[in-house]
Scaffold this active site. Sequence first.
Site, PDB file in Angstrom:
ATOM      1  N   PHE A 141       0.863  -1.182   0.000  1.00 57.44           N
ATOM      2  CA  PHE A 141       0.000   0.000   0.000  1.00 57.44           C
ATOM      3  C   PHE A 141       0.896   1.227   0.000  1.00 57.44           C
ATOM      4  O   PHE A 141       1.618   1.482   0.959  1.00 57.44           O
ATOM      5  CB  PHE A 141      -0.953   0.049   1.201  1.00 57.44           C
ATOM      6  CG  PHE A 141      -1.911   1.200   1.070  1.00 57.44           C
ATOM      7  CD1 PHE A 141      -3.098   1.068   0.362  1.00 57.44           C
ATOM      8  CD2 PHE A 141      -1.614   2.452   1.587  1.00 57.44           C
ATOM      9  CE1 PHE A 141      -3.961   2.139   0.184  1.00 57.44           C
ATOM     10  CE2 PHE A 141      -2.474   3.531   1.413  1.00 57.44           C
ATOM     11  CZ  PHE A 141      -3.648   3.366   0.710  1.00 57.44           C
ATOM     12  N   ASP A 226       9.552   2.933   1.719  1.00 59.14           N
ATOM     13  CA  ASP A 226       8.373   3.737   2.047  1.00 59.14           C
ATOM     14  C   ASP A 226       8.115   3.572   3.543  1.00 59.14           C
ATOM     15  O   ASP A 226       7.525   2.591   3.988  1.00 59.14           O
ATOM     16  CB  ASP A 226       7.171   3.271   1.219  1.00 59.14           C
ATOM     17  CG  ASP A 226       5.913   4.093   1.540  1.00 59.14           C
ATOM     18  OD1 ASP A 226       5.929   4.839   2.537  1.00 59.14           O
ATOM     19  OD2 ASP A 226       4.920   3.971   0.789  1.00 59.14           O
ATOM     20  N   LYS A 255       2.871  11.188   7.014  1.00 54.43           N
ATOM     21  CA  LYS A 255       2.071  11.002   8.226  1.00 54.43           C
ATOM     22  C   LYS A 255       2.609  11.749   9.452  1.00 54.43           C
ATOM     23  O   LYS A 255       2.344  12.931   9.605  1.00 54.43           O
ATOM     24  CB  LYS A 255       1.908   9.514   8.510  1.00 54.43           C
ATOM     25  CG  LYS A 255       1.060   8.797   7.430  1.00 54.43           C
ATOM     26  CD  LYS A 255       0.592   7.447   7.927  1.00 54.43           C
ATOM     27  CE  LYS A 255       0.024   6.578   6.820  1.00 54.43           C
ATOM     28  NZ  LYS A 255      -1.353   6.865   6.481  1.00 54.43           N
TER      29      LYS A 255
HETATM   30  C1  LIG Z   1       3.218   2.939   3.468  1.00 58.80           C
HETATM   31  C2  LIG Z   1       2.315   4.024   2.990  1.00 58.80           C
HETATM   32  N1  LIG Z   1       2.673   4.779   1.932  1.00 58.80           N
HETATM   33  C3  LIG Z   1       1.899   5.764   1.477  1.00 58.80           C
HETATM   34  C4  LIG Z   1       0.687   6.045   2.037  1.00 58.80           C
HETATM   35  C5  LIG Z   1      -0.176   7.130   1.491  1.00 58.80           C
HETATM   36  O1  LIG Z   1      -0.203   8.228   2.344  1.00 58.80           O
HETATM   37  P1  LIG Z   1      -1.332   9.345   2.167  1.00 58.80           P
HETATM   38  O2  LIG Z   1      -2.611   8.741   2.604  1.00 58.80           O
HETATM   39  O3  LIG Z   1      -0.874  10.464   3.058  1.00 58.80           O
HETATM   40  O4  LIG Z   1      -1.334   9.723   0.718  1.00 58.80           O
HETATM   41  C6  LIG Z   1       0.258   5.293   3.144  1.00 58.80           C
HETATM   42  C7  LIG Z   1      -1.044   5.555   3.781  1.00 58.80           C
HETATM   43  O5  LIG Z   1      -1.552   4.810   4.558  1.00 58.80           O
HETATM   44  C8  LIG Z   1       1.092   4.258   3.625  1.00 58.80           C
HETATM   45  O6  LIG Z   1       0.724   3.490   4.653  1.00 58.80           O
END
Ligand SMILES: Cc1ncc(COP(=O)(O)O)c(C=O)c1O
Length: 401
Positions: A141, A226, A255
């Site tokens: 994700f 990530d 976040k």
């Molecule tokens: C690992 C990871 N990358 C990217 C994102 C996307 O972040 P955003 O919701 O701020 O676009 C998330 C969101 O849960 C995430 O868990």
Amino acid sequence: MSATEDLIAAADAHSAHTYHPLPVVIATADGAWMTDVEGRRYLDFLAGYSALNFGHGNRRLVDAARAQLERVTLTSRAFHHDRFGAFCERLAALCGMETVLPMNTGAEAVETAVKTARKWGYKVKGVPAEMAKIVVAGNNFHGRTTTVISFSTDPEARADFGPYTPGFQIVPYGDMTAMRSAVTENTVAVLLEPIQGEAGVLVPPAGYLAAVRELTRERNVLFVADEVQSGLGRTGRTFACEHEGVVPDVYVLGKALGGGIVPVSAVVSSREVLGVFRPGEHGSTFGGNPLACAVALEVIAMLESGEHQARAAELGEHLHRRLGELAGTGRVTAVRGRGLWAGVDVDPAHGTGREISERLLDRGVLVKDTHGSTLRIAPPLVIGEQDLDWGLDQLRAVLGA
Ligand SMILES: Cc1ncc(COP(=O)(O)O)c(C=O)c1O
């Protein structure tokens, strides 16, 4: 109708239904607790998917935001502002890297990392035009934009949103043999979550991240971690990669970097990698704005002291010990995670993740399911141990353990 029902009906009538929220309407929050419009209190076991690592209304963060609100909030990157340099310098240092490219949301930062890796591939590695490939993991994700969902394996995230962006190859998470055969001379990056959050807090097999690090170094491929959800204290370390002694080439952060106050994300890497960009090739009106930088600088200061990482490690041990006991009762079939972060697979005989979340809501604990019968537990790192225990008692009770 109750105030709660009224407010939910109004929201349902005028919003696109992209979420299925629990039936609670929050009015205020403080630390690890939230209060709804009818005055009921709830313990927050989700922490805004880790955006609220430092808790609701954290004094230091609110003070930093308030002070900056009175000075200047937005300049756009057309002009310099006096918080930007310090933000980039301190965030780069926290990551042990050199260069920062700030954005706003996690998905934007992932998109930025994709562009970075492709341009680096063409300009530095020498991959032929339009041939760049990025290897990603199944069940990933990384956000919701069209490019990011192009390499999702979740049918809900993808269906009806094509055509998809090419240039990605998906391999099973944790499978080094598949990873080795996927990497070719046109591979510019391997993009991974060091722990897969949305997939159910999946920790890869021991040695996996280190093996990916070795492979990417050998094959001149960028290792992009990530850490939008796993980073910034959640796992008991600043970065989840640290658990395997791994330093990637690129961190993707989001976040908690915005302290639960403003969206702040960033790609952090070396000068060589992020140096591929020229003015006009990438940007964002809000990325790196003064308010974002002021809040993020305070977040960085809090992480520099290490106290939140230590607390996540200590409370995390307690959390996992207690969840282990629950697993011993047979009500829970698996528990995974690191630090103050856990994926809990409930025996489906005791309800779906959604049903358990609703029962917990009735008992004053806010938690959210991920898939099927999996709950994700990620309280703010500032939660008190007694509160954590109380929340876990409620989980025990709804499972009839
Ligand atoms: C690992 C990871 N990358 C990217 C994102 C996307 O972040 P955003 O919701 O701020 O676009 C998330 C969101 O849960 C995430 O868990």
